[in-house]
Design a protein around this motif. Sequence first.
Motif, PDB file in Angstrom:
ATOM      1  N   MET A   1       0.848  -1.180   0.000  1.00  0.00           N
ATOM      2  CA  MET A   1       0.000   0.000   0.000  1.00  0.00           C
ATOM      3  C   MET A   1       0.893   1.243   0.000  1.00  0.00           C
ATOM      4  SD  MET A   1      -2.690   1.172   2.910  1.00  0.00           S
ATOM      5  CE  MET A   1      -4.308   1.002   2.259  1.00  0.00           C
ATOM      6  N   SER A   2       0.577   2.179  -0.832  1.00  0.00           N
ATOM      7  CA  SER A   2       1.388   3.391  -0.914  1.00  0.00           C
ATOM      8  C   SER A   2       1.003   4.366   0.192  1.00  0.00           C
ATOM      9  CB  SER A   2       1.223   4.054  -2.277  1.00  0.00           C
ATOM     10  OG  SER A   2      -0.088   4.518  -2.426  1.00  0.00           O
ATOM     11  N   ARG A   3       1.916   5.219   0.494  1.00  0.00           N
ATOM     12  CA  ARG A   3       1.707   6.229   1.531  1.00  0.00           C
ATOM     13  C   ARG A   3       0.711   7.263   1.034  1.00  0.00           C
ATOM     14  NH1 ARG A   3       7.054   8.624   4.009  1.00  0.00           N
ATOM     15  NH2 ARG A   3       7.147   6.500   4.655  1.00  0.00           N
ATOM     16  N   SER A   4      -0.282   7.583   1.852  1.00  0.00           N
ATOM     17  CA  SER A   4      -1.314   8.529   1.423  1.00  0.00           C
ATOM     18  C   SER A   4      -1.040   9.953   1.886  1.00  0.00           C
ATOM     19  CB  SER A   4      -2.690   8.080   1.932  1.00  0.00           C
ATOM     20  OG  SER A   4      -2.688   8.073   3.341  1.00  0.00           O
ATOM     21  N   LEU A   5      -0.153  10.121   2.852  1.00  0.00           N
ATOM     22  CA  LEU A   5       0.135  11.446   3.377  1.00  0.00           C
ATOM     23  C   LEU A   5       1.131  12.169   2.473  1.00  0.00           C
ATOM     24  CD1 LEU A   5      -0.184  13.449   5.712  1.00  0.00           C
ATOM     25  CD2 LEU A   5       1.675  12.287   6.870  1.00  0.00           C
ATOM     26  N   VAL A   6       0.807  13.385   2.113  1.00  0.00           N
ATOM     27  CA  VAL A   6       1.717  14.189   1.320  1.00  0.00           C
ATOM     28  C   VAL A   6       2.461  15.109   2.281  1.00  0.00           C
ATOM     29  CG1 VAL A   6       1.929  15.874  -0.544  1.00  0.00           C
ATOM     30  CG2 VAL A   6       0.194  14.086  -0.676  1.00  0.00           C
ATOM     31  N   TYR A   7       3.737  14.800   2.545  1.00  0.00           N
ATOM     32  CA  TYR A   7       4.488  15.508   3.565  1.00  0.00           C
ATOM     33  C   TYR A   7       4.733  16.974   3.242  1.00  0.00           C
ATOM     34  CZ  TYR A   7       5.503  11.275   6.155  1.00  0.00           C
ATOM     35  OH  TYR A   7       5.389  10.151   6.904  1.00  0.00           O
ATOM     36  N   ASN A   8       4.827  17.309   1.988  1.00  0.00           N
ATOM     37  CA  ASN A   8       5.172  18.678   1.628  1.00  0.00           C
ATOM     38  C   ASN A   8       3.952  19.550   1.394  1.00  0.00           C
ATOM     39  OD1 ASN A   8       7.729  17.639   1.713  1.00  0.00           O
ATOM     40  ND2 ASN A   8       8.023  17.627  -0.487  1.00  0.00           N
ATOM     41  N   GLN A   9       2.764  18.977   1.533  1.00  0.00           N
ATOM     42  CA  GLN A   9       1.554  19.739   1.266  1.00  0.00           C
ATOM     43  C   GLN A   9       1.490  20.967   2.178  1.00  0.00           C
ATOM     44  OE1 GLN A   9      -1.977  17.402   1.524  1.00  0.00           O
ATOM     45  NE2 GLN A   9      -3.253  18.987   0.638  1.00  0.00           N
ATOM     46  N   GLY A  10       1.331  22.123   1.579  1.00  0.00           N
ATOM     47  CA  GLY A  10       1.232  23.362   2.332  1.00  0.00           C
ATOM     48  C   GLY A  10       2.562  23.921   2.799  1.00  0.00           C
ATOM     49  N   MET A  11       3.662  23.270   2.471  1.00  0.00           N
ATOM     50  CA  MET A  11       4.962  23.722   2.952  1.00  0.00           C
ATOM     51  C   MET A  11       5.816  24.364   1.864  1.00  0.00           C
ATOM     52  SD  MET A  11       6.201  20.710   5.491  1.00  0.00           S
ATOM     53  CE  MET A  11       5.746  20.721   7.206  1.00  0.00           C
ATOM     54  N   THR A  12       5.401  24.239   0.610  1.00  0.00           N
ATOM     55  CA  THR A  12       6.231  24.764  -0.476  1.00  0.00           C
ATOM     56  C   THR A  12       5.468  25.698  -1.411  1.00  0.00           C
ATOM     57  OG1 THR A  12       5.766  22.814  -1.845  1.00  0.00           O
ATOM     58  CG2 THR A  12       7.741  22.731  -0.467  1.00  0.00           C
ATOM     59  N   GLY A  13       4.280  26.118  -1.003  1.00  0.00           N
ATOM     60  CA  GLY A  13       3.431  26.925  -1.874  1.00  0.00           C
ATOM     61  C   GLY A  13       3.992  28.281  -2.265  1.00  0.00           C
ATOM     62  N   GLY A  14       4.830  28.876  -1.432  1.00  0.00           N
ATOM     63  CA  GLY A  14       5.348  30.204  -1.722  1.00  0.00           C
ATOM     64  C   GLY A  14       6.712  30.212  -2.381  1.00  0.00           C
ATOM     65  N   PHE A  15       7.118  29.090  -2.939  1.00  0.00           N
ATOM     66  CA  PHE A  15       8.491  29.001  -3.453  1.00  0.00           C
ATOM     67  C   PHE A  15       8.786  30.030  -4.545  1.00  0.00           C
ATOM     68  CE2 PHE A  15      12.011  27.182  -5.916  1.00  0.00           C
ATOM     69  CZ  PHE A  15      12.943  27.099  -4.898  1.00  0.00           C
ATOM     70  N   ALA A  16       7.804  30.424  -5.306  1.00  0.00           N
ATOM     71  CA  ALA A  16       8.027  31.416  -6.373  1.00  0.00           C
ATOM     72  C   ALA A  16       8.565  32.732  -5.813  1.00  0.00           C
ATOM     73  CB  ALA A  16       6.746  31.660  -7.148  1.00  0.00           C
TER      74      ALA A  16
END
Length: 125
Positions: free
Chosen positions: A1-16
């Motif tokens: 079963m693959s991991r369902s949690l996205v660890y980077n969600q909400g942590m890289t949105g402002g990279f631009a």
Amino acid sequence: MSRSLVYNQGMTGGFAKVSEQNKALMEDFLGYAGISKSPQTVNQYRNWLMIFFCWNLEHNENRFFVDVKKREIASYFGWLSEKGSSPARIGTLKAVLSSLSNYVELMYEDKYPNFHNQTKGIESL
């Protein structure tokens, strides 16, 4: 079963909005890492550094990496902990910052002779 949690969600949105100076340093480091690391490892490094640089943008005035202080790195680790990151994950994110720091010490010693690895001496969680 693959991991369902996205660890980077909400942590890289402002990279631009991250400074061009930090982006250039990151890309330079990733190019160097690509010589000896797999493309998957380089992609992980990119994602992990994006998390740091987005935190740096929001909480540390987008400071150039070379000017980041040890207490600010420790604050970043505290932020990761508050966001629910495990001690193992924080250790992994610390390792990539240490690798970037070692790269700066090695490849930019002429440009930043007083720089040293700010992750050294910070205890692991």
